[in-house]
Motif scaffolding. Structure first.
Motif, mmCIF file in Angstrom:
data_model
loop_
_atom_site.group_PDB
_atom_site.id
_atom_site.type_symbol
_atom_site.label_atom_id
_atom_site.label_comp_id
_atom_site.label_asym_id
_atom_site.label_seq_id
_atom_site.Cartn_x
_atom_site.Cartn_y
_atom_site.Cartn_z
ATOM 1 N N LEU B 289 -34.930 83.979 27.930
ATOM 2 C CA LEU B 289 -35.213 85.407 27.895
ATOM 3 C C LEU B 289 -35.370 85.904 26.476
ATOM 4 N N LYS B 290 -36.263 86.856 26.322
ATOM 5 C CA LYS B 290 -36.454 87.488 25.017
ATOM 6 C C LYS B 290 -35.750 88.831 25.029
ATOM 7 N N PRO B 291 -34.776 89.019 24.170
ATOM 8 C CA PRO B 291 -34.067 90.299 24.189
ATOM 9 C C PRO B 291 -34.792 91.376 23.379
ATOM 10 N N THR B 292 -34.801 92.577 23.906
ATOM 11 C CA THR B 292 -35.326 93.722 23.170
ATOM 12 C C THR B 292 -34.299 94.837 23.275
ATOM 13 N N GLU B 293 -33.878 95.351 22.163
ATOM 14 C CA GLU B 293 -32.829 96.372 22.183
ATOM 15 C C GLU B 293 -33.467 97.728 22.371
ATOM 16 N N SER B 294 -33.114 98.380 23.448
ATOM 17 C CA SER B 294 -33.802 99.598 23.819
ATOM 18 C C SER B 294 -32.819 100.633 24.348
ATOM 19 N N ILE B 295 -33.370 101.640 25.013
ATOM 20 C CA ILE B 295 -32.592 102.779 25.493
ATOM 21 C C ILE B 295 -32.899 102.969 26.966
ATOM 22 N N ASP B 296 -31.894 103.364 27.697
ATOM 23 C CA ASP B 296 -32.074 103.615 29.113
ATOM 24 C C ASP B 296 -32.590 105.047 29.328
ATOM 25 N N VAL B 297 -33.451 105.226 30.325
ATOM 26 C CA VAL B 297 -33.996 106.571 30.563
ATOM 27 C C VAL B 297 -33.695 107.080 31.972
ATOM 28 N N THR B 298 -32.897 106.352 32.736
ATOM 29 C CA THR B 298 -32.689 106.809 34.109
ATOM 30 C C THR B 298 -31.729 107.991 34.209
ATOM 31 N N ASP B 299 -30.994 108.279 33.168
ATOM 32 C CA ASP B 299 -30.244 109.537 33.156
ATOM 33 C C ASP B 299 -30.260 110.093 31.734
ATOM 34 N N ALA B 300 -29.549 111.191 31.541
ATOM 35 C CA ALA B 300 -29.652 111.864 30.252
ATOM 36 C C ALA B 300 -28.693 111.304 29.213
ATOM 37 N N VAL B 301 -27.947 110.264 29.556
ATOM 38 C CA VAL B 301 -26.956 109.743 28.621
ATOM 39 C C VAL B 301 -27.624 108.913 27.516
ATOM 40 N N GLY B 302 -28.697 108.219 27.876
ATOM 41 C CA GLY B 302 -29.358 107.371 26.885
ATOM 42 C C GLY B 302 -28.519 106.160 26.548
ATOM 43 N N SER B 303 -28.009 105.477 27.561
ATOM 44 C CA SER B 303 -27.200 104.292 27.323
ATOM 45 C C SER B 303 -27.997 103.269 26.533
ATOM 46 N N ASN B 304 -27.303 102.571 25.650
ATOM 47 C CA ASN B 304 -27.959 101.529 24.867
ATOM 48 C C ASN B 304 -28.049 100.274 25.719
ATOM 49 N N ILE B 305 -29.234 99.763 25.854
ATOM 50 C CA ILE B 305 -29.409 98.600 26.703
ATOM 51 C C ILE B 305 -30.171 97.514 25.958
ATOM 52 N N ARG B 306 -30.128 96.345 26.536
ATOM 53 C CA ARG B 306 -30.926 95.240 26.054
ATOM 54 C C ARG B 306 -31.808 94.829 27.215
ATOM 55 N N ILE B 307 -33.118 94.884 27.014
ATOM 56 C CA ILE B 307 -34.041 94.479 28.062
ATOM 57 C C ILE B 307 -34.366 93.009 27.838
ATOM 58 N N ASP B 308 -34.013 92.179 28.792
ATOM 59 C CA ASP B 308 -34.312 90.755 28.680
ATOM 60 C C ASP B 308 -35.574 90.462 29.461
ATOM 61 N N SER B 309 -36.562 89.934 28.788
ATOM 62 C CA SER B 309 -37.830 89.693 29.458
ATOM 63 C C SER B 309 -38.215 88.236 29.301
ATOM 64 N N ARG B 310 -38.971 87.770 30.259
ATOM 65 C CA ARG B 310 -39.553 86.440 30.146
ATOM 66 C C ARG B 310 -41.046 86.606 30.353
ATOM 67 N N GLY B 311 -41.817 86.270 29.331
ATOM 68 C CA GLY B 311 -43.253 86.488 29.424
ATOM 69 C C GLY B 311 -43.527 87.972 29.636
ATOM 70 N N PRO B 312 -44.367 88.305 30.596
ATOM 71 C CA PRO B 312 -44.704 89.702 30.778
ATOM 72 C C PRO B 312 -43.811 90.417 31.803
ATOM 73 N N GLU B 313 -42.627 89.887 32.037
ATOM 74 C CA GLU B 313 -41.816 90.416 33.122
ATOM 75 C C GLU B 313 -40.423 90.763 32.631
ATOM 76 N N VAL B 314 -39.900 91.917 33.044
ATOM 77 C CA VAL B 314 -38.521 92.264 32.733
ATOM 78 C C VAL B 314 -37.633 91.520 33.710
ATOM 79 N N MET B 315 -36.716 90.706 33.201
ATOM 80 C CA MET B 315 -35.888 89.913 34.102
ATOM 81 C C MET B 315 -34.543 90.576 34.378
#
Lengths: 155, 747
Positions: B289-315
């Motif tokens: 997995l390729k980690p990308t450090e990002s922000i969550d948008v599903t609520d107003a808190v803006g939790s810090n997240i890491r999006i792990d993706s493989r190729g063109p897909e978020v895993m």
């Protein structure tokens, strides 16, 4: 060889005339060595579109799934590369970006300054993300047996 | 094989061992089970003089941790491996080692949970202590000499590891935790390549914890981290320990699902593969997995997240440390919404034909059609609505574009008809998420933080647990995971509080750090100005706003809300939808489109074929938060940024780029061509949106606030969120979230 060097030199003068002219003397003992921003990339013959990239410098957070801290504290460059596609038959992933796999797997820096200097030498515009660190607060095993007030009401 | 044969084998080995160690280790034919054979010969080890090792150079603390000194005089000095460190009184030995930069192996200890001390992996040697001590539970005392790397400590840990591996299955190749497993890693350092245990391994029945957490309980090492997490952080006493000795199991007592909205975090804290992610099971290996450090948008808190993706897909999505926002947790919605990013996506620009069906067209054709229609309608009939997931850059572009077209009817959904955007303190969580845990009295007005902002709720729960904070709640009957007092359901209770006649008012007034939290669901009410002014009256009479403490908060619902108000996305008239002839929806799926005139031309720009697409005439595909760089301000006014992790699907483009292209087709080019330029434009409107990762607190002032003359509607407050798992286009498209809402929500 000679022609390529010539070309590189020409591009260098061209670049130095344009926006990237901030000159910096290295603080090392050898003051005669002078490095310009973006110089490394030009001399290395990196295509021009890759000399104007925007990158993000960050320090990877500890993976939440593990407690070990061995890899924490390093600095990385994120090339914001998303030019990827999947082979419809085999599912192999291809990329059109030569830097796609460089940031995650190949480049690691010990300090923010190193990463910045590297980006500067390659002429990349960079943004630095703040590093988040945990805060250690006193805690004690004895807290488990502390009087915590009357028990919670049934709600 | 019986016990007798085992002991006899062990004895033979010991005899062989002592004979070999007396000679040289190099010639030993039988390898020892421990890596410190000299310790078996205790006499020789004691006789050997131990030379003082040279003091190693100072190391930075583990994880570059900061140390909180509650009282600088209370600092004590201990020695870790010969190196002196200053720590505050009350630290444990393990924490002292962390400050010294020594990472102690551990399984049960977790810095955000209470101390259990049952795994014994963190054993260290302390001078003058007869036995190795469990560093996680031992308070550090002044002058203590801690040795973490001695043969005794190593042997002790090896013994513990042997016991742990005794009953742990050897299924790492098919275990989802493989590659990011604490047990796997630590067994590389302290495990033996053979075991002395020859009995059969125990097997434990797997538990069904619901659609999110997969259990393989045979792998469990009884660290009880999940039990402590469930009872301390999540506040649902779902998990517990059953049985004793080798029959010890983690379970739910009776067959029961884990009904916490934070349950996904037990996947992270489980040091082995006993609790793993069910949707992620067997999908990918973590090293792919390729980690990308990002922000969550599903609520107003803006939790810090890491999006792990493989190729063109978020895993998968996992949390990332940020002490000020989400600590190390994220909600289940944040963690498991990712499969919504792959489903129901809009691929191509589309125009609805005369037969009512959409037809894919090129970008140029679609933009031409929109520009033509836009020039035909009157400027005041043009309306733009930003969606709840919009980033600040695209909202800036939308507002500039609408204004250039001559319309000022542009707003962001969720902010209500006439949002109050003049005073920043009027729509932010002024106390700050991290500071909420210091409050001692909470008054929640029309908000259910448990579903609206789970991470804020975790802070309130922390305050209730640590400071015995009192919580008063006004709103419809709701579930809380902490002790609370239900004061009433509607504005009448507020009026009573304002008059001071309510019993809770004295608690609020006498509190050291009171916090009033108003839900953003009230923004949709007609009488919201009157309600907010009565809340301000309460705040003033209870002295909630002080120079050092601002306890008057608004808890927002959506990721885009704060930035939209910062950028001034406020409509000119609140009846603009009814008279609209051209409606531009930038990802707005939750606005009521029934009132839109039937001859209005609706453009939907967004990433999901969700509710608004049914009414749209033209669809423009845009990229989702995992595919773009976007600025978001969270409910406390902290500016954070998403980074692209994967490529967009189909022919989709970034939101701001679409609006920029459309402006050019319409003949009124917006003056920015890059993200840098658009951020410079944002600087002129809301400079706080450029100070990344910083929180710009709002200054509070009531002096310039206009007086409200509206009457209060006595209708009770309504719940702002009906289904926690499905609140926006991404989560509504998610299969996992659909499973959660069908299985976990109480009907």
């Amino acid at each position: 060889m000679a022609t390529s060097l010539q070309r590189a030199g020409l591009r260098l003068t061209h670049l130095s005339r344009s926006a990237l002219i901030s000159t910096k003397y290295s603080s090392q003992a050898d003051a005669l060595v002078e490095s310009r921003t973006g110089e490394i990339g030009v001399v290395a013959g990196i295509p021009e579109e890759h000399l104007r990239r925007r990158v993000v410098i960050y320090s990877p957070a500890r993976v939440a799934t593990q407690q070990g801290a061995g890899k924490v504290g390093k600095w990385k460059i994120n090339f914001l590369s998303t030019q990827k596609w999947e082979n419809p038959l085999m599912g192999w992933t291809s990329t059109g970006d030569p830097y796609a796999n460089v940031g995650e797997s190949a480049l690691t820096f010990n300090s923010e300054e190193d990463a910045k200097a590297f980006a500067e030498r390659h002429g990349w515009q960079y943004e630095v993300k703040k590093r988040h660190t945990p805060l250690l607060k006193p805690k004690a095993y004895a807290d488990n047996f502390k009087w915590k007030g009357p028990p919670m009401q049934e709600s | 094989m019986g016990l007798s044969s085992l002991t006899s084998r062990a004895m033979i080995r010991r005899i062989l061992h002592t004979t070999t160690t007396t000679r040289s280790h190099n010639f030993s034919l039988i390898r020892s089970i421990v890596s410190t054979p000299e310790l078996n010969n205790t006499a020789s080890a004691a006789a050997e003089p131990t030379p003082d090792p040279p003091a190693p150079p100072p190391r930075p603390p583990v994880n570059n941790a900061r140390v909180h000194f509650p009282n600088p005089e209370d600092a004590i000095e201990v020695f870790v491996d010969g190196y002196a460190v200053k720590i505050p009184k009350g630290f444990t030995v393990l924490q002292a080692c962390e400050v010294a930069g020594v990472d102690i192996p551990r399984f049960c200890y977790h810095s955000r949970l209470s101390i259990a001390g049952n795994c014994r992996m963190c054993l260290v040697e302390v001078e003058k202590s007869p036995k190795p001590v469990a560093s996680c539970a031992m308070p550090a005392l002044p002058g203590m000499k801690i040795k973490t790397d001695t043969p005794i400590a190593k042997k002790a840990r090896e013994g513990v590891m042997e016991f742990l591996l005794m009953n742990h299955p050897l299924d790492c190749p098919i275990c989802d935790q493989g590659g990011e497993c604490d047990l796997q890693d630590q067994s590389m350092a302290f495990g033996s390549d053979r075991g002395r245990f020859t009995e059969t391994k125990r097997a434990v029945v797997d538990k069904n914890l619901g659609p999110l957490v997969k259990t393989v309980m045979t792998r469990c090492i009884q660290c009880t981290r999940c039990v402590r997490f469930a009872s301390e952080v999540a506040g649902t006493e779902d998990l517990g320990m059953l049985g004793r000795g080798s029959g010890e199991e983690i379970g739910t007592y009776v067959e029961k699902l884990m009904t916490s909205e934070l349950s996904g975090n037990v996947i992270d804290i489980c040091p082995v593969g006993a609790l793993t992610s069910k949707p992620f099971a067997f999908k990918a290996r973590n090293w792919e997995l390729k980690p990308t450090e990002s922000i969550d948008v599903t609520d107003a808190v803006g939790s810090n997240i890491r999006i792990d993706s493989r190729g063109p897909e978020v895993m998968r999505i996992i949390p990332r440390l940020n002490e000020d926002v989400n600590e190390e947790w994220i909600s289940d919605k944040t963690r498991f919404c990712y499969d919504g990013l792959k489903r129901q996506r809009l691929n191509d620009p589309m125009i609805r034909g005369s037969d009512g069906r959409f037809k894919a067209v090129s970008w140029r054709d679609a933009l031409d059609v929109i520009a033509e229609v836009m020039h035909k309608v009157k400027p005041e009939e043009i309306v733009g609505v930003a969606g709840k997931l919009s980033d600040a850059e695209s909202m800036m572009a939308l507002k500039d574009f609408m204004n250039k077209m001559g319309s000022n009817n542009v707003w962001c959904e969720g902010n209500g008809g006439q949002p109050q955007a003049d005073l920043r303190s009027g729509y932010l969580l002024n106390t700050g998420i991290a500071d909420l845990e210091n409050a001692d009295v909470f008054l929640l007005i029309g908000t259910q933080p448990r579903v609206e902002a789970t991470m804020v709720n975790a802070r309130i729960r922390k305050a209730v647990r640590a400071n015995h904070a009192k919580v008063g709640y006004i709103g419809p009957a709701a579930e809380f995971n902490y002790d609370h007092e239900h004061l009433g359901t509607g504005p009448q209770t507020l009026q009573e509080l304002a008059k001071g006649s309510h019993s809770f008012f004295s608690a609020l007034k006498n509190a050291k750090k009171p916090a009033i939290v108003v839900g953003a669901g009230l923004f949709e009410r007609e009488d919201k100005d009157a309600i907010l002014s009565i809340v301000e009256t309460i705040a003033k009479s209870a002295n909630v706003i002080r120079p050092d403490w601002n306890g008057l908060n608004v808890l927002l619902l959506n990721a885009a809300q704060a930035a939209a108000l910062d950028l001034g996305l406020v409509p000119e008239s609140d009846k603009s939808i009814e008279s609209a002839k051209f409606l531009y929806l930038m990802g707005a799926d939750d606005i009521n489109l029934d009132k839109v005139p039937s001859d209005a031309f609706v453009v939907y720009q967004g990433h999901h074929g969700d509710q608004s697409v049914y009414r749209a005439n033209v669809i423009l595909p845009a990229s989702a938060f995992s595919e773009k760089e976007g600025t978001y301000a969270n409910t406390e006014g902290r500016t954070q940024q998403t980074l692209p992790a994967v490529p967009t699907v189909g022919d989709a483009r970034d939101d701001w780029k679409i609006i920029r292209a459309l402006s050019e087709t319409a003949g009124i080019s917006l003056p920015y061509d890059s993200l840098i330029d658009i951020r410079e434009r944002m600087r002129t409107v809301a400079p706080n949106l450029l100070s990344m990762e910083e929180r710009e607190p709002a200054t509070y002032s009531t002096l310039i606030k206009p007086e409200v003359k509206k009457e209060i509607d006595p209708a009770p407050f309504k719940a702002a969120i009906e289904n926690f798992y499905m609140t926006d286009a991404i989560t509504r498209a998610s299969k996992i979230m659909a499973q959660c809402s069908s299985q976990l929500l109480k009907k």
